[in-house]
Design a protein around this motif. Structure first.
Motif, PDB file in Angstrom:
ATOM      1  N   GLY A 125     -24.293   7.882  15.154  1.00  0.00           N
ATOM      2  CA  GLY A 125     -25.238   7.055  14.394  1.00  0.00           C
ATOM      3  C   GLY A 125     -26.394   6.498  15.208  1.00  0.00           C
ATOM      4  O   GLY A 125     -27.471   6.249  14.675  1.00  0.00           O
ATOM      5  N   GLY A 126     -26.167   6.321  16.536  1.00  0.00           N
ATOM      6  CA  GLY A 126     -27.199   5.684  17.345  1.00  0.00           C
ATOM      7  C   GLY A 126     -28.149   6.651  18.013  1.00  0.00           C
ATOM      8  O   GLY A 126     -28.990   6.256  18.826  1.00  0.00           O
TER       9      GLY A 126
ATOM     10  N   LEU B 249     -19.246  -0.659  18.826  1.00  0.00           N
ATOM     11  CA  LEU B 249     -20.338  -1.541  18.393  1.00  0.00           C
ATOM     12  C   LEU B 249     -19.934  -2.408  17.201  1.00  0.00           C
ATOM     13  O   LEU B 249     -20.665  -3.317  16.825  1.00  0.00           O
ATOM     14  CB  LEU B 249     -21.587  -0.725  18.034  1.00  0.00           C
ATOM     15  CG  LEU B 249     -22.278  -0.019  19.209  1.00  0.00           C
ATOM     16  CD1 LEU B 249     -23.469   0.784  18.721  1.00  0.00           C
ATOM     17  CD2 LEU B 249     -22.721  -1.031  20.264  1.00  0.00           C
TER      18      LEU B 249
ATOM     19  N   LYS C 297     -21.094  11.846   8.202  1.00  0.00           N
ATOM     20  CA  LYS C 297     -21.734  12.980   8.889  1.00  0.00           C
ATOM     21  C   LYS C 297     -20.716  14.064   9.280  1.00  0.00           C
ATOM     22  O   LYS C 297     -20.994  15.245   9.149  1.00  0.00           O
ATOM     23  CB  LYS C 297     -22.498  12.490  10.126  1.00  0.00           C
ATOM     24  CG  LYS C 297     -23.607  11.491   9.794  1.00  0.00           C
ATOM     25  CD  LYS C 297     -24.259  10.957  11.050  1.00  0.00           C
ATOM     26  CE  LYS C 297     -23.326  10.220  11.953  1.00  0.00           C
ATOM     27  NZ  LYS C 297     -23.063   8.819  11.647  1.00  0.00           N
TER      28      LYS C 297
ATOM     29  N   ASP D  60     -20.514  13.279  19.163  1.00  0.00           N
ATOM     30  CA  ASP D  60     -19.494  12.403  19.772  1.00  0.00           C
ATOM     31  C   ASP D  60     -18.382  13.232  20.417  1.00  0.00           C
ATOM     32  O   ASP D  60     -17.934  12.938  21.521  1.00  0.00           O
ATOM     33  CB  ASP D  60     -18.860  11.479  18.722  1.00  0.00           C
ATOM     34  CG  ASP D  60     -19.766  10.324  18.322  1.00  0.00           C
ATOM     35  OD1 ASP D  60     -20.697   9.999  19.082  1.00  0.00           O
ATOM     36  OD2 ASP D  60     -19.539   9.750  17.243  1.00  0.00           O
TER      37      ASP D  60
ATOM     38  N   ARG E  64     -25.567   6.745  25.908  1.00  0.00           N
ATOM     39  CA  ARG E  64     -26.819   7.252  25.298  1.00  0.00           C
ATOM     40  C   ARG E  64     -27.403   8.397  26.119  1.00  0.00           C
ATOM     41  O   ARG E  64     -27.978   9.330  25.568  1.00  0.00           O
ATOM     42  CB  ARG E  64     -27.845   6.122  25.146  1.00  0.00           C
ATOM     43  CG  ARG E  64     -27.426   4.997  24.234  1.00  0.00           C
ATOM     44  CD  ARG E  64     -27.267   5.453  22.799  1.00  0.00           C
ATOM     45  NE  ARG E  64     -26.672   4.414  21.973  1.00  0.00           N
ATOM     46  CZ  ARG E  64     -25.967   4.645  20.867  1.00  0.00           C
ATOM     47  NH1 ARG E  64     -25.750   5.878  20.448  1.00  0.00           N
ATOM     48  NH2 ARG E  64     -25.463   3.660  20.180  1.00  0.00           N
TER      49      ARG E  64
ATOM     50  N   ARG F 197     -14.958   2.241  16.863  1.00  0.00           N
ATOM     51  CA  ARG F 197     -16.412   2.097  17.005  1.00  0.00           C
ATOM     52  C   ARG F 197     -16.694   0.824  17.820  1.00  0.00           C
ATOM     53  O   ARG F 197     -16.694  -0.279  17.266  1.00  0.00           O
ATOM     54  CB  ARG F 197     -17.114   1.990  15.644  1.00  0.00           C
ATOM     55  CG  ARG F 197     -16.849   3.087  14.600  1.00  0.00           C
ATOM     56  CD  ARG F 197     -17.298   4.435  15.019  1.00  0.00           C
ATOM     57  NE  ARG F 197     -17.548   5.383  13.947  1.00  0.00           N
ATOM     58  CZ  ARG F 197     -16.682   5.861  13.060  1.00  0.00           C
ATOM     59  NH1 ARG F 197     -15.453   5.431  13.004  1.00  0.00           N
ATOM     60  NH2 ARG F 197     -17.063   6.783  12.177  1.00  0.00           N
TER      61      ARG F 197
ATOM     62  N   MET G 289     -22.885   5.054  11.193  1.00  0.00           N
ATOM     63  CA  MET G 289     -21.426   5.239  11.248  1.00  0.00           C
ATOM     64  C   MET G 289     -20.880   5.044   9.842  1.00  0.00           C
ATOM     65  O   MET G 289     -21.279   4.112   9.148  1.00  0.00           O
ATOM     66  CB  MET G 289     -20.796   4.140  12.131  1.00  0.00           C
ATOM     67  CG  MET G 289     -21.237   4.144  13.550  1.00  0.00           C
ATOM     68  SD  MET G 289     -20.607   2.685  14.457  1.00  0.00           S
ATOM     69  CE  MET G 289     -22.074   1.648  14.516  1.00  0.00           C
TER      70      MET G 289
ATOM     71  N   ARG H  40     -32.307   0.380  12.256  1.00  0.00           N
ATOM     72  CA  ARG H  40     -32.475   1.823  12.437  1.00  0.00           C
ATOM     73  C   ARG H  40     -33.129   2.545  11.270  1.00  0.00           C
ATOM     74  O   ARG H  40     -33.511   3.721  11.419  1.00  0.00           O
ATOM     75  CB  ARG H  40     -31.094   2.463  12.692  1.00  0.00           C
ATOM     76  CG  ARG H  40     -30.472   2.024  13.990  1.00  0.00           C
ATOM     77  CD  ARG H  40     -29.052   2.537  14.087  1.00  0.00           C
ATOM     78  NE  ARG H  40     -28.432   2.202  15.358  1.00  0.00           N
ATOM     79  CZ  ARG H  40     -27.167   2.470  15.657  1.00  0.00           C
ATOM     80  NH1 ARG H  40     -26.395   3.078  14.756  1.00  0.00           N
ATOM     81  NH2 ARG H  40     -26.675   2.135  16.834  1.00  0.00           N
TER      82      ARG H  40
END
Ligand code: S3P
Length: 173
Positions: A87-88, A129, A21, A40, A64, A127, A17, A145
């Motif tokens: 990002g995930g 997270l 991107k 997203d 996910r 976000r 994040m 990651r």
């Protein structure tokens, strides 16, 4: 990247994040005369809910799952495009396999130092997270990651101290 390497392949942008991107993806797509797809945004359109709402109501696992379905579909589009991934995306082994196996995907890791990401994401509230301690979470997620981004990447571009145009040039050169 040599043009022939690119001609029939989607350019897939991965990274944390705040790595840029979406902005880089849009600029790269414009430069190549292609469509840009953001996983997203596609997840939100499909679920008719924001990423935050999906996390809060259905949980991260459901997000996910949807993200994996969207990635799968985006890679199957015939016309080569530019795909910006959440990002995930690399946290799921199925997604990593998709990216590894897709002959038609040229995967670029937009790599940034955690301090760059923290500065870019300061004050941004969308976000889930990063709700608690954003700086610590960014550092931890980036650390967890990094190996996965490296595993799926065909090209790594460091984005620290580069503007959008410079990152696009770095991808194309
Ligand atoms: C996430 C990144 C976000 C979004 C969600 C989870 C992650 O996308 O998918 O908040 O796990 O890194 P961006 O990387 O586009 O911010």
């Amino acid at each position: 990247m040599h043009p022939s390497e690119l001609a029939d392949r989607h350019v897939v942008l991965v990274g944390m994040m705040g790595a840029g991107k979406s902005t880089v993806g849009e600029a790269l797509a414009a430069r190549l005369g292609r469509q840009f797809a953001d996983t997203d945004e596609l997840v939100e359109a499909t679920a008719k809910a924001t990423v935050r709402e999906i996390f809060e109501v259905h949980g991260e696992a459901e997000f996910r799952r949807l993200e994996g379905v969207i990635l799968h579909h985006a890679l199957q589009v015939i016309e080569p495009g530019v795909i910006g991934c959440g990002g995930g995306v690399v946290t799921q082994v199925g997604n990593r396999r998709l990216l590894d196996d897709a002959d038609r995907a040229f995967v670029v890791w937009l790599r940034a130092r955690p301090d760059t990401l923290a500065a870019r994401l300061a004050g941004v509230a969308n976000r889930p997270l990063l709700d608690d301690d954003a700086t610590t979470a960014i550092r931890q997620l980036a650390d967890d990651r990094a190996g996965w981004y490296a595993e799926v990447a065909d090209l790594v571009v460091d984005v620290d101290d580069r503007n959008v145009g410079e990152v696009v040039e770095a991808i194309l050169s």
